[in-house]
Design a protein around this motif. Structure first.
Motif, PDB file in Angstrom:
ATOM      1  N   SER A 116       0.838  -1.194   0.000  1.00 20.61           N
ATOM      2  CA  SER A 116       0.000   0.000   0.000  1.00 20.61           C
ATOM      3  C   SER A 116       0.878   1.251   0.000  1.00 20.61           C
ATOM      4  O   SER A 116       0.416   2.322  -0.377  1.00 20.61           O
ATOM      5  CB  SER A 116      -0.935   0.011   1.210  1.00 20.61           C
ATOM      6  N   ILE A 117       2.136   1.120   0.444  1.00 26.10           N
ATOM      7  CA  ILE A 117       3.069   2.247   0.368  1.00 26.10           C
ATOM      8  C   ILE A 117       3.442   2.488  -1.097  1.00 26.10           C
ATOM      9  O   ILE A 117       3.293   1.605  -1.945  1.00 26.10           O
ATOM     10  CB  ILE A 117       4.347   1.988   1.209  1.00 26.10           C
ATOM     11  N   LYS A 118       3.924   3.683  -1.379  1.00 27.94           N
ATOM     12  CA  LYS A 118       4.193   4.068  -2.766  1.00 27.94           C
ATOM     13  C   LYS A 118       5.569   3.579  -3.214  1.00 27.94           C
ATOM     14  O   LYS A 118       6.567   4.303  -3.136  1.00 27.94           O
ATOM     15  CB  LYS A 118       4.073   5.580  -2.922  1.00 27.94           C
ATOM     16  N   VAL A 119       5.602   2.331  -3.655  1.00 24.31           N
ATOM     17  CA  VAL A 119       6.797   1.776  -4.288  1.00 24.31           C
ATOM     18  C   VAL A 119       6.378   1.204  -5.629  1.00 24.31           C
ATOM     19  O   VAL A 119       5.210   0.902  -5.854  1.00 24.31           O
ATOM     20  CB  VAL A 119       7.469   0.695  -3.423  1.00 24.31           C
ATOM     21  N   GLU A 120       7.339   1.065  -6.527  1.00 22.17           N
ATOM     22  CA  GLU A 120       7.051   0.555  -7.866  1.00 22.17           C
ATOM     23  C   GLU A 120       7.889  -0.696  -8.112  1.00 22.17           C
ATOM     24  O   GLU A 120       9.034  -0.622  -8.540  1.00 22.17           O
ATOM     25  CB  GLU A 120       7.356   1.618  -8.924  1.00 22.17           C
ATOM     26  N   VAL A 121       7.321  -1.853  -7.809  1.00 29.22           N
ATOM     27  CA  VAL A 121       7.993  -3.114  -8.084  1.00 29.22           C
ATOM     28  C   VAL A 121       7.801  -3.435  -9.564  1.00 29.22           C
ATOM     29  O   VAL A 121       6.668  -3.480 -10.057  1.00 29.22           O
ATOM     30  CB  VAL A 121       7.420  -4.253  -7.220  1.00 29.22           C
ATOM     31  N   GLU A 122       8.898  -3.644 -10.267  1.00 28.01           N
ATOM     32  CA  GLU A 122       8.816  -3.949 -11.696  1.00 28.01           C
ATOM     33  C   GLU A 122       8.736  -5.464 -11.874  1.00 28.01           C
ATOM     34  O   GLU A 122       9.643  -6.189 -11.493  1.00 28.01           O
ATOM     35  CB  GLU A 122      10.027  -3.373 -12.431  1.00 28.01           C
ATOM     36  N   TYR A 123       7.653  -5.921 -12.459  1.00 29.94           N
ATOM     37  CA  TYR A 123       7.457  -7.343 -12.694  1.00 29.94           C
ATOM     38  C   TYR A 123       7.870  -7.706 -14.114  1.00 29.94           C
ATOM     39  O   TYR A 123       7.809  -6.879 -15.023  1.00 29.94           O
ATOM     40  CB  TYR A 123       5.994  -7.721 -12.466  1.00 29.94           C
ATOM     41  N   GLU A 124       8.265  -8.953 -14.281  1.00 25.96           N
ATOM     42  CA  GLU A 124       8.680  -9.408 -15.601  1.00 25.96           C
ATOM     43  C   GLU A 124       7.496  -9.450 -16.558  1.00 25.96           C
ATOM     44  O   GLU A 124       6.371  -9.773 -16.176  1.00 25.96           O
ATOM     45  CB  GLU A 124       9.306 -10.801 -15.507  1.00 25.96           C
ATOM     46  N   GLU A 125       7.763  -9.082 -17.810  1.00 27.61           N
ATOM     47  CA  GLU A 125       6.740  -9.189 -18.841  1.00 27.61           C
ATOM     48  C   GLU A 125       6.544 -10.666 -19.182  1.00 27.61           C
ATOM     49  O   GLU A 125       7.507 -11.411 -19.348  1.00 27.61           O
ATOM     50  CB  GLU A 125       7.173  -8.411 -20.088  1.00 27.61           C
ATOM     51  N   LEU A 126       5.300 -11.082 -19.289  1.00 29.14           N
ATOM     52  CA  LEU A 126       4.994 -12.475 -19.595  1.00 29.14           C
ATOM     53  C   LEU A 126       4.425 -12.600 -20.997  1.00 29.14           C
ATOM     54  O   LEU A 126       3.674 -11.746 -21.455  1.00 29.14           O
ATOM     55  CB  LEU A 126       3.980 -13.028 -18.591  1.00 29.14           C
ATOM     56  N   SER A 127       4.784 -13.686 -21.659  1.00 30.40           N
ATOM     57  CA  SER A 127       4.178 -13.965 -22.949  1.00 30.40           C
ATOM     58  C   SER A 127       2.777 -14.516 -22.725  1.00 30.40           C
ATOM     59  O   SER A 127       2.416 -14.928 -21.620  1.00 30.40           O
ATOM     60  CB  SER A 127       5.020 -14.990 -23.722  1.00 30.40           C
TER      61      SER A 127
END
Length: 204
Positions: A99-110
């Motif tokens: 809920s805190i303002k962080v930006e976790v970058e997730y892997e792009e999935l096919s």
């Protein structure tokens, strides 16, 4: 206090935390890393990392957690079945649920990597609103989706006994341009799920 002293002594003898202490610690770690860590002095990077030693110090400030060590934190991470946490180079973060303002970058999935159906556990009192407005992140950054209906049911049980399991059509999300990311080996996340991509999968 005596019981906790005994179980901590057992931890030294067995080389691992007793189950009830591991669960207790994991819940507090999740709270700090996802929601209120800044209140205990944690400084997060843009993508949600903090030093493990800083997390231990923050935990020790909380009544009832003055026994926590780095080893205990790493044990919680290694034994966590849902892959809630990630450790790298002396740092730790929650993979999802913020809920805190962080930006976790997730892997792009096919397309092939995303299951055609994912699941969401909730309770009956929320069903009408969900079927009308869809699944929204609410206070979190993303909507959480489970890989199996059983996992979704377990999530729903945290909110009450009248569990409802929803099936989410990921091909429907794809057609609408809504991305799905893999947050761990059991949890996927998405910005939101429209009502027409949802069907009722079962009731508890």
């Amino acid at each position: 206090m005596l019981d906790e002293t005994i179980t901590l002594t057992a931890r030294v003898a067995w080389g691992m935390l007793p189950e009830h202490l591991r669960v207790k610690l994991s819940k507090k770690m999740a709270g700090l890393l996802r929601h209120y860590g800044e209140e205990y002095g944690l400084k997060f990077t843009r993508d949600g990392w903090v030093r493990i030693t800083d997390l231990v110090q923050a935990l020790r400030r909380i009544p009832g957690f003055d026994w926590v060590t780095v080893q205990d934190v790493l044990e919680v991470v290694s034994r966590d079945e849902k892959g809630r946490y990630e450790v790298r180079d002396g740092m730790i973060r929650a993979r999802y649920g913020h809920s805190i303002k962080v930006e976790v970058e997730y892997e792009e999935l096919s397309r092939e990597e995303i299951p055609e159906t994912l699941y969401h556990g909730t309770v009956a009192r929320r069903l009408e609103g969900i079927l009308r407005e869809g699944l929204k992140p609410m206070r979190r950054r993303y909507v959480h989706l489970s890989l199996t209906p059983q996992d979704a049911y377990t999530v729903g049980r945290r909110h009450g006994v009248d569990v409802v399991v929803l099936a989410v059509d990921t091909r429907c999300l794809e057609e609408k341009g809504i991305p799905v990311y893999r947050a761990s080996h059991k949890v996927y996340v998405t910005p939101w799920v429209p009502p027409d991509c949802i069907r009722l999968a079962g009731r508890g």
